[in-house]
Design a protein around this motif. Sequence first.
Motif, PDB file in Angstrom:
ATOM      1  N   ASN A   1     -35.889 -21.068  78.131  1.00 15.37           N
ATOM      2  CA  ASN A   1     -36.783 -20.575  79.176  1.00 15.37           C
ATOM      3  C   ASN A   1     -35.971 -19.727  80.136  1.00 15.37           C
ATOM      4  O   ASN A   1     -35.161 -20.234  80.906  1.00 15.37           O
ATOM      5  CB  ASN A   1     -37.455 -21.733  79.920  1.00 15.37           C
ATOM      6  CG  ASN A   1     -38.736 -21.288  80.590  1.00 15.37           C
ATOM      7  OD1 ASN A   1     -38.800 -20.189  81.123  1.00 15.37           O
ATOM      8  ND2 ASN A   1     -39.755 -22.129  80.550  1.00 15.37           N
ATOM      9  N   ILE A   2     -36.231 -18.442  80.103  1.00 15.42           N
ATOM     10  CA  ILE A   2     -35.377 -17.502  80.824  1.00 15.42           C
ATOM     11  C   ILE A   2     -35.542 -17.600  82.335  1.00 15.42           C
ATOM     12  O   ILE A   2     -34.721 -17.076  83.091  1.00 15.42           O
ATOM     13  CB  ILE A   2     -35.642 -16.064  80.329  1.00 15.42           C
ATOM     14  CG1 ILE A   2     -34.403 -15.194  80.548  1.00 15.42           C
ATOM     15  CG2 ILE A   2     -36.909 -15.484  80.966  1.00 15.42           C
ATOM     16  CD1 ILE A   2     -34.376 -13.942  79.714  1.00 15.42           C
ATOM     17  N   ILE A   3     -36.580 -18.295  82.801  1.00 13.12           N
ATOM     18  CA  ILE A   3     -36.756 -18.407  84.261  1.00 13.12           C
ATOM     19  C   ILE A   3     -35.843 -19.472  84.870  1.00 13.12           C
ATOM     20  O   ILE A   3     -35.698 -19.520  86.079  1.00 13.12           O
ATOM     21  CB  ILE A   3     -38.225 -18.687  84.645  1.00 13.12           C
ATOM     22  CG1 ILE A   3     -38.658 -20.081  84.174  1.00 13.12           C
ATOM     23  CG2 ILE A   3     -39.147 -17.619  84.115  1.00 13.12           C
ATOM     24  CD1 ILE A   3     -40.017 -20.484  84.695  1.00 13.12           C
ATOM     25  N   HIS A   4     -35.228 -20.314  84.030  1.00 15.69           N
ATOM     26  CA  HIS A   4     -34.285 -21.297  84.569  1.00 15.69           C
ATOM     27  C   HIS A   4     -33.020 -20.593  85.066  1.00 15.69           C
ATOM     28  O   HIS A   4     -32.500 -19.683  84.411  1.00 15.69           O
ATOM     29  CB  HIS A   4     -33.897 -22.328  83.502  1.00 15.69           C
ATOM     30  CG  HIS A   4     -34.918 -23.404  83.313  1.00 15.69           C
ATOM     31  ND1 HIS A   4     -35.207 -24.334  84.275  1.00 15.69           N
ATOM     32  CD2 HIS A   4     -35.730 -23.686  82.259  1.00 15.69           C
ATOM     33  CE1 HIS A   4     -36.145 -25.158  83.835  1.00 15.69           C
ATOM     34  NE2 HIS A   4     -36.483 -24.779  82.612  1.00 15.69           N
ATOM     35  N   ASP A   5     -32.524 -21.034  86.194  1.00 17.23           N
ATOM     36  CA  ASP A   5     -31.317 -20.451  86.779  1.00 17.23           C
ATOM     37  C   ASP A   5     -30.132 -20.581  85.822  1.00 17.23           C
ATOM     38  O   ASP A   5     -29.348 -19.645  85.663  1.00 17.23           O
ATOM     39  CB  ASP A   5     -31.006 -21.159  88.110  1.00 17.23           C
ATOM     40  CG  ASP A   5     -29.870 -20.497  88.863  1.00 17.23           C
ATOM     41  OD1 ASP A   5     -30.067 -19.371  89.341  1.00 17.23           O
ATOM     42  OD2 ASP A   5     -28.803 -21.108  88.962  1.00 17.23           O
ATOM     43  N   PHE A   6     -30.023 -21.725  85.151  1.00 16.14           N
ATOM     44  CA  PHE A   6     -28.931 -21.935  84.198  1.00 16.14           C
ATOM     45  C   PHE A   6     -28.981 -20.911  83.072  1.00 16.14           C
ATOM     46  O   PHE A   6     -27.952 -20.383  82.642  1.00 16.14           O
ATOM     47  CB  PHE A   6     -28.994 -23.360  83.625  1.00 16.14           C
ATOM     48  CG  PHE A   6     -27.995 -23.621  82.532  1.00 16.14           C
ATOM     49  CD1 PHE A   6     -26.637 -23.733  82.816  1.00 16.14           C
ATOM     50  CD2 PHE A   6     -28.401 -23.749  81.206  1.00 16.14           C
ATOM     51  CE1 PHE A   6     -25.710 -23.972  81.810  1.00 16.14           C
ATOM     52  CE2 PHE A   6     -27.489 -23.988  80.195  1.00 16.14           C
ATOM     53  CZ  PHE A   6     -26.146 -24.094  80.501  1.00 16.14           C
ATOM     54  N   SER A   7     -30.188 -20.603  82.586  1.00 18.26           N
ATOM     55  CA  SER A   7     -30.338 -19.656  81.473  1.00 18.26           C
ATOM     56  C   SER A   7     -29.803 -18.276  81.846  1.00 18.26           C
ATOM     57  O   SER A   7     -29.045 -17.656  81.092  1.00 18.26           O
ATOM     58  CB  SER A   7     -31.811 -19.540  81.066  1.00 18.26           C
ATOM     59  OG  SER A   7     -32.305 -20.776  80.601  1.00 18.26           O
ATOM     60  N   THR A   8     -30.208 -17.771  83.011  1.00 18.20           N
ATOM     61  CA  THR A   8     -29.781 -16.424  83.408  1.00 18.20           C
ATOM     62  C   THR A   8     -28.274 -16.370  83.632  1.00 18.20           C
ATOM     63  O   THR A   8     -27.615 -15.392  83.274  1.00 18.20           O
ATOM     64  CB  THR A   8     -30.522 -15.961  84.672  1.00 18.20           C
ATOM     65  OG1 THR A   8     -30.353 -16.927  85.716  1.00 18.20           O
ATOM     66  CG2 THR A   8     -32.004 -15.808  84.408  1.00 18.20           C
ATOM     67  N   LYS A   9     -27.718 -17.427  84.205  1.00 15.27           N
ATOM     68  CA  LYS A   9     -26.274 -17.450  84.461  1.00 15.27           C
ATOM     69  C   LYS A   9     -25.474 -17.530  83.159  1.00 15.27           C
ATOM     70  O   LYS A   9     -24.434 -16.871  83.019  1.00 15.27           O
ATOM     71  CB  LYS A   9     -25.915 -18.619  85.374  1.00 15.27           C
ATOM     72  CG  LYS A   9     -26.325 -18.413  86.826  1.00 15.27           C
ATOM     73  CD  LYS A   9     -25.975 -19.616  87.681  1.00 15.27           C
ATOM     74  CE  LYS A   9     -26.330 -19.376  89.145  1.00 15.27           C
ATOM     75  NZ  LYS A   9     -26.093 -20.580  89.975  1.00 15.27           N
ATOM     76  N   ILE A  10     -25.939 -18.330  82.212  1.00 16.32           N
ATOM     77  CA  ILE A  10     -25.190 -18.467  80.959  1.00 16.32           C
ATOM     78  C   ILE A  10     -25.288 -17.189  80.134  1.00 16.32           C
ATOM     79  O   ILE A  10     -24.332 -16.791  79.466  1.00 16.32           O
ATOM     80  CB  ILE A  10     -25.652 -19.704  80.146  1.00 16.32           C
ATOM     81  CG1 ILE A  10     -24.559 -20.163  79.158  1.00 16.32           C
ATOM     82  CG2 ILE A  10     -26.940 -19.450  79.392  1.00 16.32           C
ATOM     83  CD1 ILE A  10     -23.441 -20.929  79.769  1.00 16.32           C
TER      84      ILE A  10
END
Length: 332
Positions: free
Chosen positions: A71-80
């Motif tokens: 889920n690209i809206i998660h902060d972890f996703s965008t950072k990774i």
Amino acid sequence: MKKTTIADVAQYANVSNSTVSQYLNKRYEYMSAETRKKIEEAVEALQYRPNIMARSLKQKSTFTIGIIVANIIHDFSTKIINALEAEFDKKGFHMIVCNSADNPKKEREHVETLLEKQVDGLIVFPTGENKELYIRLHQQTMPIVFIDRFIEGVDIPAVLLDNFSAMDMAVELFQKQPLAIITTSLALPITPRVERLEGFRQALKKRKLPIDERYIKNGDPSEMEEILQQLFALEQPPKGIIAANDRIAQELMVYIKRHNLQVPDDLQVIAVDDVPYAKFITPSITTLQQPILEMAKKSAALLLGKIKKEQMPDEQQLYRFKPIVMKRDSTN
């Protein structure tokens, strides 16, 4: 207009064709800074663009990595994603990023599309529902690394947070009981959600604190208002809550503001994932930060090793990383 070639760049920079080729492949080990600068200037002056198709055919590689995030809206996703891009860029690889939205059908379609594009490898946040697909790809020696999650019985390495240690650290930080934890829906057996709830139970048991399932909640973000109302309607409302991911943390902070709860006096709060707003709101929120750079480096190294068919000296199934505690006002 005649297309600029490597030979043109080499002649302009007064170096050999092989030196230009090494530069374009980012092999700078035996190249002086002066030579690199000359080639860089030649590439810019002649507006040289590598022939990616020819390079791919010659080296039997598209120099492309497929990334499927949950889920690209998660902060972890965008950072990774950002950290992975930096790692692969160092090695001359590009990325194609797809978002499965935690939908197994979309995940499977993305895998098929990326394979059609002949990516060299995949990094996936698996939903857990496409086990047979990954078993088949592993048998076909497709380079794959899981991140944030793993699938039981699938021999693909996974890089993820040590969720059990994270929950132990969180429970240790609280000063009042009873404690509660909330995560997103368990409709799919998604690793961090399952492990964080079990880790919470283990942390309570370790401290001989009661385990009351009424304080262990999961649901969609749209259900958080109702879930929190249920918690605060208990005869003993929670004095501390762990928001097991950034989306839950957002909904929790909205509820706290709407109901005029005082943090940390009425309620202590810990969130998993160090979202940007955590240190700016008042009071600031204690978080458990995932070591994103280290996780990205390990994921990229594992995948590149598989692409190059290198034997990793310490290869294992799960690579767990300890969280970093960012202690702030919400647990004082």
